[in-house]
Scaffold this active site. Structure first.
Site, PDB file in Angstrom:
ATOM      1  N   GLU A 504     -13.913 -74.020 -17.103  1.00 31.37           N
ATOM      2  CA  GLU A 504     -14.093 -72.926 -16.731  1.00 31.37           C
ATOM      3  C   GLU A 504     -15.347 -71.977 -17.420  1.00 31.37           C
ATOM      4  O   GLU A 504     -15.192 -72.328 -18.592  1.00 31.37           O
ATOM      5  CB  GLU A 504     -13.001 -71.842 -16.529  1.00 31.37           C
ATOM      6  N   SER A 534      -9.310 -74.590 -11.258  1.00 30.31           N
ATOM      7  CA  SER A 534      -8.512 -75.747 -10.846  1.00 30.31           C
ATOM      8  C   SER A 534      -8.094 -76.614 -12.023  1.00 30.31           C
ATOM      9  O   SER A 534      -8.533 -77.601 -12.188  1.00 30.31           O
ATOM     10  CB  SER A 534      -8.912 -76.465  -9.791  1.00 30.31           C
ATOM     11  N   GLU A 535      -7.350 -76.004 -12.963  1.00 29.07           N
ATOM     12  CA  GLU A 535      -6.936 -76.773 -14.228  1.00 29.07           C
ATOM     13  C   GLU A 535      -6.430 -78.152 -13.890  1.00 29.07           C
ATOM     14  O   GLU A 535      -6.776 -79.019 -14.588  1.00 29.07           O
ATOM     15  CB  GLU A 535      -5.993 -75.899 -14.888  1.00 29.07           C
ATOM     16  N   ASP A 560      -2.726 -71.632 -22.800  1.00 30.90           N
ATOM     17  CA  ASP A 560      -1.636 -71.260 -21.919  1.00 30.90           C
ATOM     18  C   ASP A 560      -1.948 -71.924 -20.320  1.00 30.90           C
ATOM     19  O   ASP A 560      -0.783 -72.019 -19.613  1.00 30.90           O
ATOM     20  CB  ASP A 560      -1.670 -69.630 -21.530  1.00 30.90           C
ATOM     21  N   HIS A 602      -1.501 -65.452 -22.426  1.00 30.58           N
ATOM     22  CA  HIS A 602      -2.788 -65.650 -23.282  1.00 30.58           C
ATOM     23  C   HIS A 602      -2.786 -66.016 -24.545  1.00 30.58           C
ATOM     24  O   HIS A 602      -3.809 -65.823 -24.954  1.00 30.58           O
ATOM     25  CB  HIS A 602      -4.115 -64.784 -22.852  1.00 30.58           C
TER      26      HIS A 602
END
Lengths: 816, 417
Positions: A504, A534-535, A560, A602
């Site tokens: 990202e 889209s981890e 996270d 986070h």
């Protein structure tokens, strides 16, 4: 967010209607004359033989599993067997046009695909190449067994090699394709283009996409197929993989001289998502019950304007499948993928031998059996004069003989022993532990020479926090932790042509925390790009890229977000080296950043989660020197590394290592903690940014007459405890601290090891100080949550060594 | 429940303090901030104030003790706690490290009160107890001279606090040292702790070699006259009681009669002071089951041969049985160590500080001697004198040896002196 792509409100707000492409359903029409001309009798009969071999193999396993006997051989198979009887035509038709360069990734039900793809490769490979593969694979362990009983031709030998290697793998034998560590659901054989089969539903979707990405970026021939089930259409990672593979940038931004790319990089990765649609996800029924697409292929219309060139094809007709693959290959090779196929098929057996098929009507099974592809294709061959019934019967007898021989050898403990844990067979397979400067010999593609890169600018900065007189160097003129990481990235990018980085905000933004600042200027798009958020796909494609032979650095911005990539990190990244029995290497670095200030979702340190999963190397540098030295180490290795960074530290210069961060290349020794301050009375061990807190606490303790030794763990796995234990034996007192929540913290694992090794020298309990077992509160009250200096003093005062003159802030350090 | 008051760190460089006075006694009520003791640093006297309110239960250190900072000095019952803590107080928790250190130092943890969390006995409690014991055992100011000599003999250990004035340890406070643990029979190896007499010997031998400049001189003495005289004694009337006089007795007699002519040799060195003794207080090495002991015969130069022999016999027997009085083991001015009966030709004796010389006696052997034109074999006694070159030069030692050898050669005449 490249500036070259305009988002024009005039377009965005224009009235109109969206039209989806039409999706053909079972469009193939059989033309026996044309087919005879196209394929010829030999090839058609060979297709039948391959289908029959799969059927016999699965029948044998079914009998062994349910009756413990096949053709006089008795054996108890304790492991799983998800059989694919009924799906043979789909597997064989698919493999027909595939070359050994083409890769297939499968599912838990992939015996048929393994055999079909191997048989296809065996047919296409030169005899010399076949022998070479068999002799080299596991130093010829499989070949030596098969040579004893097989006929003499190389092709026949290779067929027996495949049957035995696959069956030995299913039976958990050391001679299995993957040393028995993969088993029925995972068996694979890379030399024939058979890549990992995945027991996680849809698990192959993003890994196969990563393999296709590798082919596109490194200009390798061949296409990649993800064989996944219809039920995987409900899985997020499957969707993520399709989104990733369909990114516009492959056409809009990649390739082209102005963008620095060379020919052959423009275009989409050659990935085909083949849904083996047998209409059941275990017992659930996607069509009509658990999903709403009605026809699976419909989903493709939502992915991109071409609708992924989707089709429903008849998986009961091998020629319909072969035709589709041949046509789709052309699309993929031209860079116009991805492609989706909805391959209709049916499994005659249950999900597994324990499946009583309570969820489906026996009549339904009979209806499909009445159209059994094996029967129909045999009829087709006889009717069209390609073979006589007698020939087909002879074929069957020959196949039975081969399967029986494979069974005899694979079921014998003498011929096929298992890995022996006593001799430490499995432990060393957890990591490949290799170091390679470059994964390929080509010249790395860059836009500017390294001397023109930001590296030169960074080299001019001060390398240590203070000057010779101890006065702080100006912050902006001193190399930071983030910039130390940048140096390591630049170094490896200019060494390893296969190295890519994505995630990202990796390109124009320069990484969300500036670690990649300056890289955009150095690298063409295909080596550094933004991924969709889209981890799962970011990590999963990284896994696929790495096991295909390239080095990937993928980034999840915040630690996270690992939750979104849980399967890819814990089941894929961590496992494929060992599940391959040492056949694969995975030079994959996953960068994650531990945050703060951004609240509960986070600001979490999840290094303990990674520590719990064997197969991951876990690094967490706490200083600028280590940031560069440890990333250098990770980027030269061949193992998957979860590389934790800290947002508290990105702006920090080196404060501990004399001389600061070297300009030249160096590596931190694997697994070795660092003593940051020496002392005699108490040992404080930290992971990550808590080091700073510990150093402050040590200064206060010195004022109170207590000398503290501070050790920075640096490596969570592997971790050499010697330094820590020697320190605790000396001081007799130990506290451990990190920003991870106390419950389930890896610090407790460390505490157990330390207590065991130094028990007789302990003067008090080894005490863990973690963050509170709450959500991370907002930044304004974060000090209530993360370990503070006073917590460390309290922990010592309360539990180990009451400190005269110290006024405890709290009365108790109870975790909850 | 009882809680410790720790000696605070009273300055950056302060590592320990001397307890000057107790200002609160057991049973006294104290409040937070009350001065309970005064202690001396190297610079000044400071009061230690209580950090607790309650009843002072026990002093853990005595006036005159040197106490490390952070060590517990007293226990105060603050009235907190319940039945449960009372039980745990009966069996205090001990950290593994503290247990380990206590075991190695022979300290009874049961007698300690812990300063750790919830009264846990931790390392510093053991170290404090060890330091207190050590200072009690070795601090000259706190032992009477007799008690000190007894403790230094290695046969006695002091229990604290002493019953004398201001806690001074007298001989009544001494108890016999624990017998050495007998090691179990084993074909393999035995590990035996270095303790008791052995430890004292070890320390003294090491100290001897560390603190002196040893030089050994070797010589032979014609032993014919001595042997002849011994023959006469053996043959004497039993009623005279002279038959048991040994060669070593004869030799010691010779030494005792020679030394007064060499006051430099019959001397001790302590600090910068050399003490030359008019009287010869003659030590002699005795091999005992517990190790080497050196009984001292006072005023040996005044004793008759028979008296000297009788004293030597009595002392040696007492030393072997472990009955010897501590003052019979101290204050020697010269030592004789005889290994001749073991067939030792000669050896290098190690000084017994503060003495400045020691004589090692080897065996008797025939040596060729030219008498006129012929060579005769004459029995000779081997003598090795180790001197502290800090005090004695080689020539003095040589002259003493020469004198001793001459006296031995004319032993019968010596008896007349």
């Amino acid at each position: 967010m490249p500036k070259s792509l305009l988002i024009d409100p005039a377009d965005m707000r224009k009235r109109g209607t969206l039209h989806a492409p039409e999706i053909p359903l079972n469009a193939y029409v059989s033309d026996p004359v044309a087919e005879a001309l196209k394929y010829g009798s030999t090839a058609l009969v060979r297709m039948y033989r391959d289908m029959l071999m799969i059927r016999e193999f699965e029948t044998m396993l079914d009998r062994i599993k349910k009756q413990g006997e096949y053709e006089g051989v008795t054996y108890e198979h304790r492991g799983p067997a998800h059989l694919s009887s009924g799906q043979e035509a789909a597997a064989v038709g698919q493999a027909y046009h595939l070359t050994p360069d083409d890769l297939i990734f499968g599912s838990h039900r992939s015996h048929g695909e393994i055999l079909a793809k191997s048989l296809s490769a065996i047919h296409k490979m030169e005899a010399v190449a076949l022998v070479h593969v068999m002799e080299r694979y596991m130093d010829g362990d499989i070949l030596r067994v098969v040579e004893d009983y097989s006929d003499s031709t190389e092709q026949g030998l290779a067929i027996d090699f495949t049957l035995y290697g696959a069956l030995a793998e299913i039976f958990a034998r050391k001679n299995g394709f993957n040393r028995g560590l993969g088993g029925s659901m995972h068996a694979f054989f890379p030399p024939f283009g058979v890549m990992p089969n995945n027991a996680i539903v849809g698990g192959s979707a993003d890994i196969a996409t990563g393999a296709a990405l590798f082919k596109r970026i490194n200009r390798k021939p061949g296409m990649v197929i993800a064989n996944i089930g219809d039920a995987s259409m409900g899985c997020g990672p499957t969707w993520e993989a399709m989104m990733f593979s369909a990114m516009d940038q492959f056409h809009t931004l990649w390739g082209g001289p102005s963008l620095g790319g060379r020919d052959g990089v423009k275009g989409h990765p050659p990935i085909l998502f083949n849904f083996m649609n047998n209409f059941y996800g275990m017992g659930g029924q996607p069509k009509g019950e658990t999903m709403g697409f009605d026809v699976l292929a419909r989903v493709a219309m939502g992915v991109n304007p071409s609708g992924m060139h989707a089709e429903r094809i008849d998986g009961f007709n091998p020629l319909a499948v072969a035709d589709a693959i041949e046509r789709k290959r052309a699309i993929l090779e031209s860079g116009n993928g991805p492609v989706l196929l909805d391959t209709v098929t049916y499994r005659f057996s249950g999900h597994s031998p324990s499946d009583a098929s309570s969820y489906r009507d026996a009549q339904e099974v009979k209806l499909w059996q009445a159209q059994d592809a094996l029967v129909q294709f045999a009829e087709y061959l006889v009717v069209n004069g390609h073979a006589t019934t007698r020939v087909l019967e002879q074929l069957h007898a020959e196949i039975k003989g081969r399967v029986l021989l494979a069974l005899r050898a694979a079921s014998s403990d003498h011929i096929s022993p298992r890995l022996n844990s006593r001799t430490g067979d499995i432990g060393p397979l957890m990591f490949s532990n290799q170091y390679k400067d470059r994964m390929a010999a080509d010249e790395p593609e860059v836009l500017i020479p390294q001397s023109a890169s930001r590296l030169t600018q960074l080299h001019e900065k001060h390398r240590f926090a203070t000057d010779e007189q101890g006065a702080p160097n100006p912050k902006l003129k001193t190399l930071t932790y983030a910039e130390a990481l940048t140096e390591a990235m630049i170094h490896r990018f200019y060494q390893d042509p296969t190295m890519v980085a994505y995630g990202e905000e990796n390109r124009d933004w320069g990484g969300a925390f500036g670690v990649y600042r300056g890289l955009t200027e150095c690298l063409p798009y295909h080596r550094l790009f933004n991924a969709p958020i889209s981890e799962g796909a970011i990590v999963g494609t990284g896994v696929g890229y790495a096991i295909s032979g390239g080095r990937a650095v993928v980034e999840l911005m915040y630690c996270d977000f690992m939750g979104r990539a849980g399967d890819q990190i814990f089941n894929q990244m961590a496992k494929w080296q060992s599940m391959s029995g040492g056949m694969l290497q995975m030079p994959l670095v996953l960068r994650v950043s531990v945050g703060s200030k951004y609240g509960a979702q986070h600001s979490q340190d999840w290094s303990s989660l990674c520590a719990h999963i064997p197969g991951l190397k876990v690094f967490f540098p706490a200083t600028a020197y280590d940031a560069k030295g440890m990333l250098n180490l990770a980027l030269r290795g061949t193992d998957p590394v979860v590389f934790f960074e800290s947002q508290r530290l990105y702006g920090e210069p080196e404060r501990y290592v004399a001389g600061g961060v070297p300009r030249d290349y160096y590596e931190v020794p694997l697994g070795e903690p660092a003593i940051r301050r020496t002392g005699d009375d108490v040992t404080i061990v930290t992971i990550g940014a808590t080091l700073t807190v510990a150093i402050e606490a040590a200064r206060d303790l010195a004022q109170l007459g207590i000398s503290a030794e501070v050790i920075d763990t640096r490596f969570i796995n592997p971790l050499n405890y010697d330094t820590i234990i020697a320190s605790v034996r000396k001081t007799g007192r130990c506290i451990l601290a990190s920003d991870a929540c106390e419950q389930g913290s890896f610090l407790h694992t460390m505490a157990t090891h330390i207590t065991r090794a130094a028990f007789d020298q302990l003067d008090g309990p080894v005490t863990v100080v973690g963050a509170r077992n709450w959500i991370t509160p907002p930044t304004e009250i974060e000090e209530l949550f993360f370990p503070q200096k006073s917590w460390l003093l309290d922990a010592i005062d309360d539990n180990i060594l009451p400190i005269p003159g110290y006024a405890s802030v709290r009365t108790s350090m109870e975790p909850r | 429940m009882p809680k410790p008051i720790l000696l605070p760190k009273l300055g950056n460089s302060v590592e320990s303090c001397l307890v000057a006075a107790w200002l609160k006694q057991p049973g006294d009520t104290v409040s937070v901030g009350d001065a309970i003791a005064s202690v001396e640093t190297d610079k000044t006297t400071v009061e230690v104030v209580s950090t607790l309110s309650g009843t002072l239960m026990k002093h853990l250190v005595d006036v005159g003790d040197e106490v490390p900072v952070f060590a517990p000095i007293a226990f105060i019952d603050d009235g907190s706690g319940d039945a449960e803590t009372a039980t745990t107080a009966n069996a205090p928790a001990v950290s593994p490290r503290a247990r380990h250190v206590a075991l190695a130092q022979g300290i009874e943890v049961g007698a300690l009160m812990g300063s750790g969390p919830n009264g846990r006995i931790i390392e510093r409690d053991v170290l404090a107890a060890q330091m207190a014991t050590k200072s009690a055992e070795t601090d000259a100011k706190k032992l009477t001279p007799v008690a000190r000599a007894m403790v230094e003999s290695g046969h006695y250990v002091a229990s604290t606090p002493g019953s004398g004035q201001r806690g001074t340890i007298t001989k009544h406070d001494l108890r016999p040292a624990k017998p050495e643990p007998t090691a179990p029979d084993s074909d393999e190896v035995q590990t035996v702790p270095l303790a008791g007499v052995r430890k004292v010997i070890a320390q003294r031998m090491r100290a001897s070699l560390h603190t002196t400049a040893q030089l050994t001189l070797n010589a032979f003495a014609n032993a014919s006259a001595m042997l002849a005289y011994r023959k006469q004694l053996k043959a004497s009337d039993e009623a005279l009681g002279l038959r048991d006089i040994t060669l070593n007795d004869l030799l010691m007699f010779a030494v005792a009669r020679t030394l007064p002519q060499f006051p430099e040799v019959n001397a001790t060195l302590e600090g910068d002071t050399i003490t030359r003794s008019r009287g010869v207080h003659l030590g002699f090495a005795v091999d005992t089951p517990r190790g080497l002991l050196v009984p001292v015969i006072r005023n040996a130069h005044t004793r008759t041969l028979a008296g000297l022999a009788s004293d030597a016999r009595t002392c040696a027997a007492a030393a072997r049985d472990g009955r010897i009085a501590p003052d019979q083991l101290t204050a020697g001015t010269f030592t004789v160590s005889n290994l001749g009966q073991f067939g030792i030709e000669s050896f290098t004796p190690i000084l017994n500080p503060p003495q400045v010389a020691i004589l090692g006696v080897g065996g008797i052997a025939l040596r060729p001697v030219q008498v006129d034109d012929e060579v005769r074999f004459v029995p000779h006694l081997s003598l090795s004198l180790t001197i502290d070159h800090q005090v004695l030069d080689g020539a003095i030692g040589a002259r003493f040896l020469q004198g001793l050898a001459r006296n031995i050669a004319v032993f019968d005449l010596l008896l007349a002196l």
